[in-house]
Design a protein around this motif. Structure first.
Motif, PDB file in Angstrom:
ATOM      1  N   ASN A 221      37.810  96.236  73.093  1.00  0.00           N
ATOM      2  CA  ASN A 221      38.199  95.863  74.456  1.00  0.00           C
ATOM      3  C   ASN A 221      39.711  95.790  74.607  1.00  0.00           C
ATOM      4  OD1 ASN A 221      35.519  95.714  75.257  1.00  0.00           O
ATOM      5  ND2 ASN A 221      35.368  93.502  74.935  1.00  0.00           N
TER       6      ASN A 221
ATOM      7  N   GLU B  19      21.261  96.772  72.971  1.00  0.00           N
ATOM      8  CA  GLU B  19      22.456  96.890  73.805  1.00  0.00           C
ATOM      9  C   GLU B  19      22.656  98.310  74.316  1.00  0.00           C
ATOM     10  OE1 GLU B  19      25.685  97.588  70.187  1.00  0.00           O
ATOM     11  OE2 GLU B  19      25.629  95.680  71.251  1.00  0.00           O
TER      12      GLU B  19
ATOM     13  N   THR C 196      22.170  97.381  80.631  1.00  0.00           N
ATOM     14  CA  THR C 196      23.209  96.525  80.038  1.00  0.00           C
ATOM     15  C   THR C 196      24.587  97.190  80.032  1.00  0.00           C
ATOM     16  OG1 THR C 196      22.869  97.361  77.769  1.00  0.00           O
ATOM     17  CG2 THR C 196      21.456  95.536  78.502  1.00  0.00           C
ATOM     18  N   TYR C 197      24.704  98.446  80.474  1.00  0.00           N
ATOM     19  CA  TYR C 197      25.971  99.175  80.386  1.00  0.00           C
ATOM     20  C   TYR C 197      27.001  98.650  81.385  1.00  0.00           C
ATOM     21  CZ  TYR C 197      23.167 102.911  78.119  1.00  0.00           C
ATOM     22  OH  TYR C 197      22.342 103.631  77.293  1.00  0.00           O
ATOM     23  N   ASP C 198      28.275  98.803  81.016  1.00  0.00           N
ATOM     24  CA  ASP C 198      29.326  98.727  82.013  1.00  0.00           C
ATOM     25  C   ASP C 198      29.869 100.141  82.212  1.00  0.00           C
ATOM     26  OD1 ASP C 198      31.131  99.293  79.946  1.00  0.00           O
ATOM     27  OD2 ASP C 198      31.632  97.176  79.638  1.00  0.00           O
ATOM     28  N   LYS C 199      30.781 100.303  83.168  1.00  0.00           N
ATOM     29  CA  LYS C 199      31.234 101.649  83.516  1.00  0.00           C
ATOM     30  C   LYS C 199      32.080 102.293  82.430  1.00  0.00           C
ATOM     31  CE  LYS C 199      31.143 101.179  88.557  1.00  0.00           C
ATOM     32  NZ  LYS C 199      31.946 101.267  89.809  1.00  0.00           N
ATOM     33  N   ASN C 200      32.844 101.507  81.711  1.00  0.00           N
ATOM     34  CA  ASN C 200      33.792 102.067  80.740  1.00  0.00           C
ATOM     35  C   ASN C 200      33.087 102.403  79.428  1.00  0.00           C
ATOM     36  OD1 ASN C 200      36.347 102.872  79.790  1.00  0.00           O
ATOM     37  ND2 ASN C 200      36.676 100.882  78.824  1.00  0.00           N
ATOM     38  N   CYS C 201      32.200 103.382  79.508  1.00  0.00           N
ATOM     39  CA  CYS C 201      31.495 103.825  78.306  1.00  0.00           C
ATOM     40  C   CYS C 201      31.106 105.287  78.466  1.00  0.00           C
ATOM     41  CB  CYS C 201      30.263 102.972  78.019  1.00  0.00           C
ATOM     42  SG  CYS C 201      28.908 103.174  79.198  1.00  0.00           S
TER      43      CYS C 201
ATOM     44  N   ASP D 135      30.748 105.938  82.962  1.00  0.00           N
ATOM     45  CA  ASP D 135      31.649 106.906  83.593  1.00  0.00           C
ATOM     46  C   ASP D 135      31.370 108.339  83.154  1.00  0.00           C
ATOM     47  OD1 ASP D 135      33.047 105.058  85.104  1.00  0.00           O
ATOM     48  OD2 ASP D 135      34.528 104.676  83.531  1.00  0.00           O
TER      49      ASP D 135
END
Length: 513
Positions: free
Chosen positions: A353, A374, A379-384, A438
């Motif tokens: 991070n 996970e 459970t994801y956020d955009k920055n992946c 993303d």
């Protein structure tokens, strides 16, 4: 910006001469990606592969693989005649690389090209050698001496050249002068052809994601020319080596055998070697994926000579200090993907991070019913970066066919709403493309719905890996349109106007009727 892409290594491209190259088939694949609305072409490391043919174990962190030099292009440059190579045996299976035949026959052709190049582009080779002198001369000398020694590992060379005594270096530079020039010519042609291909790919608004391993091979120019940056003894043998600890997949862990960095020395020298490695990699690629990224925060260190990885221990790495220095030298906006798969402690997560680099999510890992995963999309956020699978995984079809735990398969079917009509692999692609990540990426094997006979690699095994090749007839208009449509549907397309043009043409045809 939402986008997507395909993993397709250069070696897996179709060609008439045994392995994929930087030739016309590579340009055609780029055209396919563009027509399908893709933003990224991801490849495996381009390095000069060594024993075992793994792109993750190469003779140099900087030199390119001679096999990828396109022979037809050399002929167009006047360095070869068609009869120099079109009757040689590079393997009879268009869907598999025969590395033994490649090794026995490819260099014969490249030597012909080299002898002709002396009279055609000698000055250009010398200029290239001067420009890349920081790494190229050591590499060319290393490969030349290695040939003279019967290709054995450099730790088995005579002591004078193994330890790089000045008189030995001078002797071999004189004795092997022509062969050293040969290896420089090889890199000249590799980079000339690659840079031309990369420029074409970028002109289509497609970026290349290139993979670099965190470690270098023990038998490499890097360890021979820079022994001080690794944990080696006075005889230049590793004192400790890299690997992974025992886990649910392997009771004894994974023993990779790569030498481990002397991070204290690297810090003392301002991490210069790593700064240069990232700098050179960013010349090769638009985006870098760093394999085993968690090893910068803490790495599994195994005493040299151990038969398994079970006797290792966790040792702290440089973590954010390294990347602060790299960013200070090269700029804050480094295009890097952190391969952060495996067991992650909170300190590893905090480190990733802090770099702000996107991590990886592998959809195939999402459906282990023994525990909450996970990797499950909600459970994801955009920055992946979301992958259906990687080169180290089963293909999706292979996973569906061979997974012994039927509960896991049923979980995937229920969660992704998989149907036989759509096709399970396309259901996984839909799952990745529809996620909030993303970037979404799938293997070419999954796009083609291939089973595990097309799997790229089985980790911790030797032989039979890295050999899959795509059949030249598999890039159909139907496949292109299908990928384009799903990419538009989930807002990842770089050229949605293609679909609009086609729809307009169809409407005009209806009006005429």
């Amino acid at each position: 910006m939402r986008s997507s892409g395909i993993i397709m290594h250069i070696s897996s491209l179709p060609s008439k001469y045994g392995i994929g190259t930087f030739g016309k088939e590579a340009y055609e694949f780029a055209d396919f990606l563009s027509a399908a609305g893709q933003k990224y072409w991801q490849i495996l490391p381009l390095g000069h592969t060594s024993y075992g043919d793994s792109p993750y174990q190469s003779f140099s962190a900087f030199a390119g693989n001679p096999y990828f030099i396109d022979l037809d292009t050399l002929a167009e440059e006047g360095l070869l005649k068609l009869e120099d190579y079109n009757q040689l045996d590079f393997g009879n299976n268009p869907e598999q690389v025969d590395y033994e035949k490649m090794f026995n026959n490819r260099y014969k052709v490249l030597e012909i090209a080299f002898n002709n190049a002396k009279n055609i582009c000698f000055n250009e080779i010398i200029a290239f050698a001067f420009q890349e002198g920081q790494w190229l001369h050591d590499y060319a000398l290393f490969m030349s001496v290695k040939e003279r020694m019967g290709m054995v590992g450099w730790q088995e060379w005579p002591e004078d050249i193994k330890l790089r005594w000045n008189n030995a270096i001078c002797y071999y530079e004189h004795e092997l002068e022509d062969r050293i020039l040969f290896w420089k010519f090889i890199q000249y042609e590799f980079f000339k052809q690659w840079n031309k291909l990369k420029s074409y790919v970028n002109s289509l608004e497609i970026e290349i994601i290139g993979d670099i391993p965190i470690y270098v091979a023990s038998d490499s120019c890097d360890t021979w020319a820079n022994p001080e940056i690794f944990k080696l003894d006075s005889s230049r043998n590793p004192t400790v080596v890299a690997g992974c600890p025992p886990d649910a997949f392997s009771k004894t862990g994974q023993l990779w055998g790569n030498p481990i960095y002397n991070w204290e020395y690297l810090e003392y020298t301002g991490y210069g070697w790593w700064i240069n490695r990232i700098k050179e990699s960013l010349k090769l690629y638009n985006v870098i994926r760093i394999d085993h990224f968690r090893g910068f925060e803490a790495f599994w260190e195994i005493p040299f000579g151990n038969k398994t990885a079970a006797g290792g221990k966790w040792v702290k790495g440089p973590a954010i200090k390294l990347f602060d220095v790299i960013k200070n030298a090269l700029g804050d906006n480094l295009n890097i993907i952190a391969e952060d798969l495996g067991y992650l402690t909170q300190s590893v997560i905090d480190f990733r991070n802090a770099t702000k680099f996107p991590g990886m999510k592998v959809l195939q890992f999402a459906f282990d019913t023994r525990e909450e995963s996970e990797y499950i999309p909600h459970t994801y956020d955009k920055n992946c970066v979301v992958y259906t699978g990687t080169h180290d995984n089963d293909t999706i079809r292979g996973w569906m066919e061979t997974t012994g735990e039927t509960k896991d398969i049923q979980h995937a079917i229920n969660y992704l709403k998989l149907t036989a009509n759509e096709g399970y692999t396309w259901g996984f692609i839909r799952g990745a493309w529809s996620s909030v990540g993303d970037i979404a990426i799938t293997q070419m094997q999954d796009l083609l719905n291939l089973g595990n006979t097309a799997r790229m690699n089985y980790p911790s095994t030797l032989g039979g890996n890295w050999s899959w090749r795509m059949n030249q007839f598999e890039l159909t208009e139907e496949l292109t349109q299908k990928l384009h449509n799903i990419t538009i549907l989930y807002g990842r397309c770089i050229n949605p106007e293609i679909e609009e043009i086609e729809e307009t043409e169809e409407i005009e045809e209806v009006k005429e009727v």
